[in-house]
Design an enzyme around this catalytic site. Structure first.
Site, PDB file in Angstrom:
ATOM      1  N   ASN A   9       0.875  -1.179   0.000  1.00  0.00           N
ATOM      2  CA  ASN A   9       0.000   0.000   0.000  1.00  0.00           C
ATOM      3  C   ASN A   9       0.909   1.224   0.000  1.00  0.00           C
ATOM      4  OD1 ASN A   9      -1.813   2.046   0.494  1.00  0.00           O
ATOM      5  ND2 ASN A   9      -2.238   1.452   2.617  1.00  0.00           N
ATOM      6  N   TRP A  10       1.051   1.806  -1.181  1.00  0.00           N
ATOM      7  CA  TRP A  10       1.960   2.953  -1.286  1.00  0.00           C
ATOM      8  C   TRP A  10       1.408   4.199  -0.616  1.00  0.00           C
ATOM      9  CZ3 TRP A  10       3.917   3.099  -7.100  1.00  0.00           C
ATOM     10  CH2 TRP A  10       4.830   2.058  -7.288  1.00  0.00           C
ATOM     11  N   LYS A  11       0.105   4.198  -0.292  1.00  0.00           N
ATOM     12  CA  LYS A  11      -0.552   5.412   0.207  1.00  0.00           C
ATOM     13  C   LYS A  11      -0.313   6.557  -0.785  1.00  0.00           C
ATOM     14  CE  LYS A  11      -0.108   3.527   4.768  1.00  0.00           C
ATOM     15  NZ  LYS A  11      -0.133   3.748   6.204  1.00  0.00           N
ATOM     16  N   GLU A 102      -6.841   5.306   7.795  1.00  0.00           N
ATOM     17  CA  GLU A 102      -6.628   6.722   7.444  1.00  0.00           C
ATOM     18  C   GLU A 102      -7.875   7.308   6.780  1.00  0.00           C
ATOM     19  OE1 GLU A 102      -2.954   5.992   5.379  1.00  0.00           O
ATOM     20  OE2 GLU A 102      -2.044   5.479   7.305  1.00  0.00           O
ATOM     21  N   GLU A 171      -5.537  -4.239  10.963  1.00  0.00           N
ATOM     22  CA  GLU A 171      -4.486  -3.239  11.070  1.00  0.00           C
ATOM     23  C   GLU A 171      -4.711  -2.411  12.333  1.00  0.00           C
ATOM     24  OE1 GLU A 171      -2.579  -2.341   7.007  1.00  0.00           O
ATOM     25  OE2 GLU A 171      -4.266  -0.982   7.252  1.00  0.00           O
ATOM     26  N   SER A 216       3.315  -1.736  10.385  1.00  0.00           N
ATOM     27  CA  SER A 216       4.760  -1.824  10.594  1.00  0.00           C
ATOM     28  C   SER A 216       5.349  -3.199  10.280  1.00  0.00           C
ATOM     29  CB  SER A 216       5.127  -1.395  12.022  1.00  0.00           C
ATOM     30  OG  SER A 216       4.739  -0.044  12.239  1.00  0.00           O
ATOM     31  N   GLY A 237       2.594  -1.080   4.313  1.00  0.00           N
ATOM     32  CA  GLY A 237       2.632   0.341   3.979  1.00  0.00           C
ATOM     33  C   GLY A 237       4.054   0.795   3.711  1.00  0.00           C
ATOM     34  N   GLY A 238       4.666   1.436   4.700  1.00  0.00           N
ATOM     35  CA  GLY A 238       5.980   2.051   4.541  1.00  0.00           C
ATOM     36  C   GLY A 238       7.010   1.151   3.870  1.00  0.00           C
TER      37      GLY A 238
HETATM   38  P1  PGA Z   1       2.663   0.547   7.670  1.00  0.00           P
HETATM   39  O1  PGA Z   1       1.194   0.777   7.077  1.00  0.00           O
HETATM   40  O2  PGA Z   1       3.159  -0.762   7.144  1.00  0.00           O
HETATM   41  O3  PGA Z   1       3.463   1.719   7.204  1.00  0.00           O
HETATM   42  O4  PGA Z   1       2.525   0.529   9.170  1.00  0.00           O
HETATM   43  C1  PGA Z   1       0.309  -0.276   6.882  1.00  0.00           C
HETATM   44  C2  PGA Z   1      -0.967   0.236   6.271  1.00  0.00           C
HETATM   45  O5  PGA Z   1      -1.385   1.357   6.623  1.00  0.00           O
HETATM   46  O6  PGA Z   1      -1.588  -0.427   5.426  1.00  0.00           O
END
Ligand code: PGA
Length: 252
Positions: A9-11, A102, A171, A216, A237-238
């Site tokens: 998930n690149w956001k 989010e 999550e 994370s 994500g990150g």
């Molecule tokens: P993160 O995000 O791996 O940066 O904690 C996960 C997500 O929001 O899908």
């Protein structure tokens, strides 16, 4: 047997030049061989879907698919700024994330709206990745399971046995982007609770639905998380922004 699924998930990150480099690195890495029976995807910002889809197709990787990070709860019409699920399907999406924390937090999305979005995604022939999870306050006050149960029960009410064609992503909000990963046991316990709740509705749905962990996930904790019996993969994500980290997690 549920396949292990890893979805990036690149956001709101990326650029035309950066995306091209990412796809190239991941394709090269995956061509070296990947564990069998797994599914991989990356959910990129909507404006990059056409570019990334084409790049992934060009490296003819049957392994890797792509998806979006949200979809409208409506079919079409006067909803300025919204993107219909059918449009995402036309861009070759396989997955669509719905109800990410989010979006719940900054756009006040409700469980009912999230279920409507999931229905649109299903009706367009894609797989919704429905996100649930408790906040730090909710966990610290001992209400984590109750909160997640509430979120899941709304999905069950609307989606019924079509939940078997969805993915759920647990999550915990306190673990997203914070570096505070839930321990493998905490994550497993919640995944188990979700599966038992689904079994109260339908045993078949409960045994089929993939439940991903997100929050994370990094190359060094993915192995332990993915080894848990009710953790069927991850929403990353990150760490998915770095192609080498994403590859390492896919191989974990
Ligand atoms: P993160 O995000 O791996 O940066 O904690 C996960 C997500 O929001 O899908």
């Amino acid at each position: 047997m549920r396949p292990l699924t890893v979805i990036g998930n690149w956001k709101m990150n990326g650029s035309l030049a950066g995306n091209a480099g990412w796809v190239k690195t991941v394709c090269r890495g995956m061509e070296q061989g990947m564990p069998a029976g797994r599914k991989f995807a990356v959910c990129v910002p909507t404006p990059y879907l056409a570019q990334c889809g084409k790049l992934i197709e060009d490296c003819s990787l049957a392994f890797l698919s792509w998806g979006a990070q949200d979809a409208s709860a409506h079919v079409s019409g006067a909803y300025t700024g919204e993107v219909a699920a059918s449009m995402l399907k036309e861009l070759g999406c396989t997955y669509v994330i719905v109800g990410h924390s989010e979006r719940r937090q900054y756009h006040h999305e409700t469980d009912e709206q999230i279920a409507e979005k999931a229905l649109q995604v299903l009706d367009s022939g894609m797989t919704p990745v429905i996100c649930v999870g408790e906040s730090a306050d909710e966990r610290n006050s001992g209400r984590a399971t109750e909160v997640v149960r509430g979120q899941i029960s709304k999905q069950v009410m609307v989606l019924q046995d079509r939940l078997a064609d969805c993915l759920i992503a647990y999550e915990p909000v306190w673990a997203i982007g914070t570096g505070k990963v839930a321990s493998a046991q905490i994550a497993q316990d919640m995944h188990r609770a979700i599966r038992l709740q689904l079994a109260e509705f339908d045993e078949d749905v409960a045994s089929h639905v993939g439940i991903l962990y997100g929050g994370s996930v990094k190359p060094d904790n993915a192995v332990e998380l993915f080894a848990m019996p009710d953790i069927d993969g991850g929403l990353i994500g990150g760490a998915s922004l770095d192609p080498q980290d994403f590859l390492s997690i896919c191989q974990a």
